[in-house]
Design a protein around this motif. Structure first.
Motif, PDB file in Angstrom:
ATOM      1  N   ARG A 278       1.323   7.359  -6.267  1.00 50.29           N
ATOM      2  CA  ARG A 278       0.271   8.342  -6.530  1.00 50.29           C
ATOM      3  C   ARG A 278       0.784   9.770  -6.355  1.00 50.29           C
TER       4      ARG A 278
ATOM      5  N   ASP B 253      -7.025  -3.711  -8.585  1.00 48.26           N
ATOM      6  CA  ASP B 253      -7.846  -2.512  -8.808  1.00 48.26           C
ATOM      7  C   ASP B 253      -9.312  -2.887  -8.945  1.00 48.26           C
TER       8      ASP B 253
ATOM      9  N   TYR C 182      -6.143  -5.208  -0.395  1.00 47.29           N
ATOM     10  CA  TYR C 182      -4.787  -5.688  -0.074  1.00 47.29           C
ATOM     11  C   TYR C 182      -4.832  -6.782   0.974  1.00 47.29           C
TER      12      TYR C 182
ATOM     13  N   ILE D 173     -12.723   4.987  -0.657  1.00 47.28           N
ATOM     14  CA  ILE D 173     -11.621   4.460  -1.473  1.00 47.28           C
ATOM     15  C   ILE D 173     -10.471   3.933  -0.603  1.00 47.28           C
ATOM     16  N   LYS D 174     -10.171   4.609   0.508  1.00 44.80           N
ATOM     17  CA  LYS D 174      -9.043   4.160   1.335  1.00 44.80           C
ATOM     18  C   LYS D 174      -9.332   2.827   2.010  1.00 44.80           C
TER      19      LYS D 174
ATOM     20  N   ARG E 296     -15.372  -0.846  -2.997  1.00 46.83           N
ATOM     21  CA  ARG E 296     -15.814   0.536  -2.913  1.00 46.83           C
ATOM     22  C   ARG E 296     -17.322   0.685  -3.153  1.00 46.83           C
TER      23      ARG E 296
ATOM     24  N   THR F 188     -10.621  -3.685  -5.567  1.00 49.13           N
ATOM     25  CA  THR F 188     -10.782  -2.429  -4.808  1.00 49.13           C
ATOM     26  C   THR F 188     -12.083  -1.751  -5.214  1.00 49.13           C
TER      27      THR F 188
ATOM     28  N   GLN G 226       1.980   2.099  -3.458  1.00 50.27           N
ATOM     29  CA  GLN G 226       0.915   2.764  -4.206  1.00 50.27           C
ATOM     30  C   GLN G 226       0.781   4.224  -3.803  1.00 50.27           C
TER      31      GLN G 226
ATOM     32  N   GLN H  19       0.835  -1.199   0.000  1.00 45.91           N
ATOM     33  CA  GLN H  19       0.000   0.000   0.000  1.00 45.91           C
ATOM     34  C   GLN H  19       0.876   1.258   0.000  1.00 45.91           C
TER      35      GLN H  19
ATOM     36  N   ARG I 277      -9.205   0.057  -0.605  1.00 44.30           N
ATOM     37  CA  ARG I 277      -7.825  -0.359  -0.912  1.00 44.30           C
ATOM     38  C   ARG I 277      -7.288  -1.275   0.176  1.00 44.30           C
ATOM     39  N   LYS I 278      -7.533  -0.888   1.430  1.00 44.08           N
ATOM     40  CA  LYS I 278      -7.032  -1.676   2.560  1.00 44.08           C
ATOM     41  C   LYS I 278      -7.632  -3.077   2.535  1.00 44.08           C
TER      42      LYS I 278
END
Lengths: 196, 196
Positions: free
Chosen positions: A94, B6, B28, B20-21, B13, B9, A90, A87, B24-25
Motif C-alpha cells: 500500500r 478482500d 487474515y 478497516i484495520k 468492515r 475484509t 499488504q 498483513q 483486515r486483521k
C-alpha cells in the motif's frame, strides 16, 4: 444454560482484539441481520478459507500460486523484503514505493513463546537465495524485541552467504512529535539521518 | 481484482464498530485458522440466527417464546422496564437488582433517521398495559437526545392511562469524577440525591 447467542458471543470473543462488549454487540447485530446478509457473510468466510493459500515461493497469502507478486515479471527480482506476516506485505504494498519481492516468515523468533528457527520460513528463504539472482535482502520485521532478534539472526546468517542485508530505518513516524519520542526511536532517527 | 480475502475484509468492515484495520486483521486471522475452527464459527452464527427470535410478549431476543423472563412466574409482574435494545435487557439483568419484566422498543424516536412512533414496539406496549396488572413503567431508554425524546413521549402517553411512569436516574457513574462531569449529569445527580 447457554443460549445460541451466548455461544456466538463466545466465538466472536475468540477473534483477535475483540473484547466481551464488542463480541456481544457483534452477536446481537448478526442475529438481527436479514438471513440473506448472514449467508453472504458466511459465504465470504468459506470462499476466503477455501481459496486463499500460501504462495509456495514467498508464503504470502494468495488465491493464486505463485502469488501475483512472485509471478509479476516487471518486479525487481534482485531484492527480497523479509516480513513477519502477510498483513505486512499488504502494508508495504500500500505504501507503493517497493517493487521487489517478499518472503513471509510467519512469525518472529520468540523463545519464551516457543517460536524457534524451525517454526519460521527461514529454511525456505535460504533455499530461495541459493536458487536466484538476489542481491539484497531487506529485513522488515517489526521493531520490537522479537522482530529485532529475528533481524539480527537473519543478518548474521545471510552475511556469511555474501548477500547485502539491510534493515528498514527506525525513525520518527509522519505526524510524530520529537518531544514525546522514546530514546530508541530518536537515536535511530538521528543515526538514519539523510542528506537534504 | 478483489481476492476472496478482500471480500471477507469488506464483510467484516460492515459489522458495527469494526474499522478497516480490524477488518483486515480479522480476515487474515480467519483464513489462517484450522478448517474445524472456521466451521465451529459458522455453525455458531447459523445456530444463533436460526434459534434466536423475538419474544412475542416483550420483544427481547430469546431461543424460547415467551422468553425465560416473561415466563418466570417468580418475577414481579406489576413493573415493566422499557428499553431500546435486547442488549439493554442483558445489561440490566447483569446488574442483578431488577426483578420485574421488560419491554424492548427496538430503537428510539429519531425523526432525522426516519424512526417514528410506528417503527417502535409502542403499540404492543400499550396493548400489554391494557391486558395486565402493571402498576409502574420504568423508562430506561438511553440518556441521549433520542432516548430522552422517547422517554418524554412515552411518559405523556402512559400518564393519561393512569400508570406510574418513572425514569432511571441520571447521576455520576461509579468511579466518576465530579470535577470532570458535564453539567447535565451533575444537575441530574443533585436533583436525584438520596437520603443517607
Amino acid at each position: 444454560m447457554d443460549t445460541p447467542l451466548d455461544t456466538l458471543t463466545e466465538q466472536f470473543r475468540r477473534l483477535p482484539g475483540i473484547g466481551i462488549k464488542t463480541a456481544r454487540k457483534l452477536a446481537y447485530y448478526m442475529v438481527q441481520q436479514p438471513p440473506e446478509a448472514v449467508e453472504v457473510f458466511i459465504s465470504a468466510i468459506r470462499d476466503a478459507k477455501e481459496h486463499m493459500h500460501f504462495c509456495s515461493v514467498c508464503f504470502n497469502l494468495s488465491s493464486q500460486d505463485p502469488c501475483p507478486i512472485c509471478s509479476d515479471t516487471s518486479r525487481d527480482r534482485t531484492t527480497i523484503c523479509v516480513v513477519e506476516t502477510p498483513q505486512d506485505v499488504q502494508a508495504i504494498e500500500r505504501s507503493g514505493d517497493y517493487h521487489g519481492l517478499y518472503h513471509v516468515l510467519h512469525g518472529a523468533l520468540s523463545p519464551l513463546d516457543g517460536v524457534g528457527v524451525d517454526d519460521l520460513r527461514i529454511k525456505e528463504l535460504l533455499q530461495r537465495l541459493g536458487d536466484t539472482e538476489v542481491k539484497e535482502v531487506i529485513i522488515a520485521t517489526d521493531p520490537d524485541v522479537e522482530g529485532e532478534a529475528t533481524a539480527l539472526y537473519l543478518a548474521r546468517l545471510l552475511k556469511t552467504a555474501g548477500i547485502r542485508v539491510t534493515r528498514i530505518a527506525r525513525g520518527l513516524p509522519m505526524g510524530g512529535d520529537i518531544e514525546y519520542a522514546d530514546e530508541a526511536t530518536l537515536a535511530g532517527a538521528v543515526a538514519n539521518r539523510q542528506d537534504m
